[in-house]
Design a protein around this motif. Structure first.
Motif, PDB file in Angstrom:
ATOM      1  N   MET A 254     -86.454   4.642   2.775  1.00  0.00           N
ATOM      2  CA  MET A 254     -86.671   5.851   3.568  1.00  0.00           C
ATOM      3  C   MET A 254     -85.407   6.178   4.326  1.00  0.00           C
ATOM      4  O   MET A 254     -84.809   5.329   4.980  1.00  0.00           O
ATOM      5  N   GLY A 255     -84.921   7.406   4.248  1.00  0.00           N
ATOM      6  CA  GLY A 255     -83.687   7.797   4.900  1.00  0.00           C
ATOM      7  C   GLY A 255     -83.899   8.225   6.325  1.00  0.00           C
ATOM      8  O   GLY A 255     -84.962   8.055   6.915  1.00  0.00           O
ATOM      9  N   ALA A 256     -82.840   8.818   6.893  1.00  0.00           N
ATOM     10  CA  ALA A 256     -82.914   9.287   8.270  1.00  0.00           C
ATOM     11  C   ALA A 256     -83.941  10.409   8.388  1.00  0.00           C
ATOM     12  O   ALA A 256     -84.093  11.231   7.485  1.00  0.00           O
ATOM     13  N   PRO A 257     -84.670  10.461   9.503  1.00  0.00           N
ATOM     14  CA  PRO A 257     -85.687  11.509   9.673  1.00  0.00           C
ATOM     15  C   PRO A 257     -85.039  12.880   9.837  1.00  0.00           C
ATOM     16  O   PRO A 257     -83.874  12.998  10.199  1.00  0.00           O
ATOM     17  N   ASP A 258     -85.815  13.926   9.576  1.00  0.00           N
ATOM     18  CA  ASP A 258     -85.285  15.284   9.654  1.00  0.00           C
ATOM     19  C   ASP A 258     -85.552  15.929  11.007  1.00  0.00           C
ATOM     20  O   ASP A 258     -85.421  17.133  11.153  1.00  0.00           O
ATOM     21  N   TRP A 259     -85.919  15.119  12.019  1.00  0.00           N
ATOM     22  CA  TRP A 259     -86.171  15.646  13.340  1.00  0.00           C
ATOM     23  C   TRP A 259     -85.101  15.163  14.304  1.00  0.00           C
ATOM     24  O   TRP A 259     -84.381  14.196  14.037  1.00  0.00           O
TER      25      TRP A 259
ATOM     26  N   LEU B 138     -84.371   6.389  23.172  1.00  0.00           N
ATOM     27  CA  LEU B 138     -83.260   6.840  22.335  1.00  0.00           C
ATOM     28  C   LEU B 138     -83.304   8.351  22.163  1.00  0.00           C
ATOM     29  O   LEU B 138     -84.339   8.995  22.365  1.00  0.00           O
ATOM     30  N   TRP B 139     -82.163   8.892  21.765  1.00  0.00           N
ATOM     31  CA  TRP B 139     -82.060  10.301  21.396  1.00  0.00           C
ATOM     32  C   TRP B 139     -81.604  10.367  19.952  1.00  0.00           C
ATOM     33  O   TRP B 139     -80.563   9.826  19.589  1.00  0.00           O
ATOM     34  N   ARG B 140     -82.415  11.016  19.132  1.00  0.00           N
ATOM     35  CA  ARG B 140     -82.078  11.208  17.733  1.00  0.00           C
ATOM     36  C   ARG B 140     -81.334  12.520  17.574  1.00  0.00           C
ATOM     37  O   ARG B 140     -81.873  13.585  17.837  1.00  0.00           O
TER      38      ARG B 140
ATOM     39  N   GLU C 131     -84.513   1.327   7.470  1.00  0.00           N
ATOM     40  CA  GLU C 131     -84.268   2.240   8.574  1.00  0.00           C
ATOM     41  C   GLU C 131     -85.370   3.289   8.673  1.00  0.00           C
ATOM     42  O   GLU C 131     -85.807   3.847   7.668  1.00  0.00           O
ATOM     43  N   TYR C 132     -85.808   3.510   9.908  1.00  0.00           N
ATOM     44  CA  TYR C 132     -86.810   4.531  10.227  1.00  0.00           C
ATOM     45  C   TYR C 132     -88.090   4.383   9.401  1.00  0.00           C
ATOM     46  O   TYR C 132     -88.736   5.371   9.035  1.00  0.00           O
ATOM     47  N   THR C 133     -88.428   3.149   9.093  1.00  0.00           N
ATOM     48  CA  THR C 133     -89.666   2.859   8.380  1.00  0.00           C
ATOM     49  C   THR C 133     -90.505   1.934   9.251  1.00  0.00           C
ATOM     50  O   THR C 133     -90.070   0.821   9.549  1.00  0.00           O
TER      51      THR C 133
END
Length: 265
Positions: free
Chosen positions: A1-6, A67-69, A115-117
């Motif tokens: 899973m890649g980086a989130p889109d938010w 955190l800040w994404r 990552e991000y899973t």
């Protein structure tokens, strides 16, 4: 899973897996979040003496992290709170032998986490492993933990019978490539020899008798169990583990003395 889109702020309960220096005062922190999996964040200014939360972001710390994404590859760590019952494992970092073994646990988890899973079971298993290492150090602390990770990943071998014929007696070797123990007649040339005590420990660890395994004293069989666990995980992740878990026996906390490192594998 890649980086989130938010983008935007978020929080998680996380264990610090690893840190890197960045620039003059910043640090890259690799975390395992219970709800977000592996997170790579920048903690700005934490290497300065007056940093608000730098000391809370050491390896083997468990924190509530804010955190800040953004749009980049690294998130920004805006806060880290160890209050409210969230554990710190400072005692591990005060003992060379224990922190070396804790680092072996952290590295293995870093290699396995995505990552991000969301990884609640992996996160909780890591906490249990660190807690056990802190409160009841054992010759099998790392080896048993790595085998439990292998079970979680679905790559732990069967310890009940020969992987080829199914017979449960006279198991004399482990065939890592084929995921199981073997009897003498079925043993391939490349299989690794194991003795009866090693087989017994593997059956305890993989069969739900972890307390019995952890109560065993240091032995050649305990070291063999660790080496085999490393071999299974390295084959699974297709990479070598940098931190050697084979660091000798672990004594009770009040008696433990700092030990030098063995040569790297």
């Amino acid at each position: 899973m890649g980086a989130p889109d938010w983008t935007g702020p978020y929080r998680d309960e996380a264990v610090v897996l690893r840190t890197y220096r960045l620039g003059e005062a910043d640090r890259i922190v690799v975390l395992l979040g219970r709800d977000h999996g592996k997170i790579r964040g920048v903690a700005k200014g934490v290497r300065r003496t007056r940093s608000r939360f730098g000391s809370r972001l050491e390896p083997a710390s468990c924190v509530n992290v804010s955190l800040w994404r953004g749009r980049g590859e690294l998130d920004t760590i805006t806060g880290a709170d160890s209050a409210g019952g969230v554990e710190q494992f400072a005692a591990l970092r005060e003992d060379l032998g224990l922190i070396s073994r804790a680092m072996a646990m952290l590295e293995a988890v870093e290699r396995l986490a995505l990552e991000y899973t969301p990884s609640p079971e992996l996160h909780d298993r890591l906490l249990r492993g660190l807690r056990s290492l802190r409160t009841h150090p054992s010759a099998l602390s790392v080896g048993a933990f790595l085998w439990r990770l292998a079970q979680l990943e679905g790559v732990a071998p069967s310890a009940e019978g020969c992987v080829y014929c199914g017979h449960g007696d006279a198991l004399v070797a482990i065939d890592v490539a084929h995921g199981g123990l073997t009897c003498g007649p079925c043993r391939p040339a490349a299989a690794t020899a194991v003795d009866e005590e090693t087989v017994a420990i593997l059956r305890e660890v993989l069969g739900g008798q972890l307390a019995a395994a952890l109560s065993r004293p240091p032995s050649a069989a305990a070291e063999a169990v660790e080496r085999l666990a490393v071999a299974v995980l390295e084959q699974h992740i297709e990479r070598r583990l940098r931190v050697p878990p084979l660091l000798g026996a672990v004594a009770a906390p009040e008696r433990h003395k700092a030990r030098g490192r063995h040569p790297r594998r």
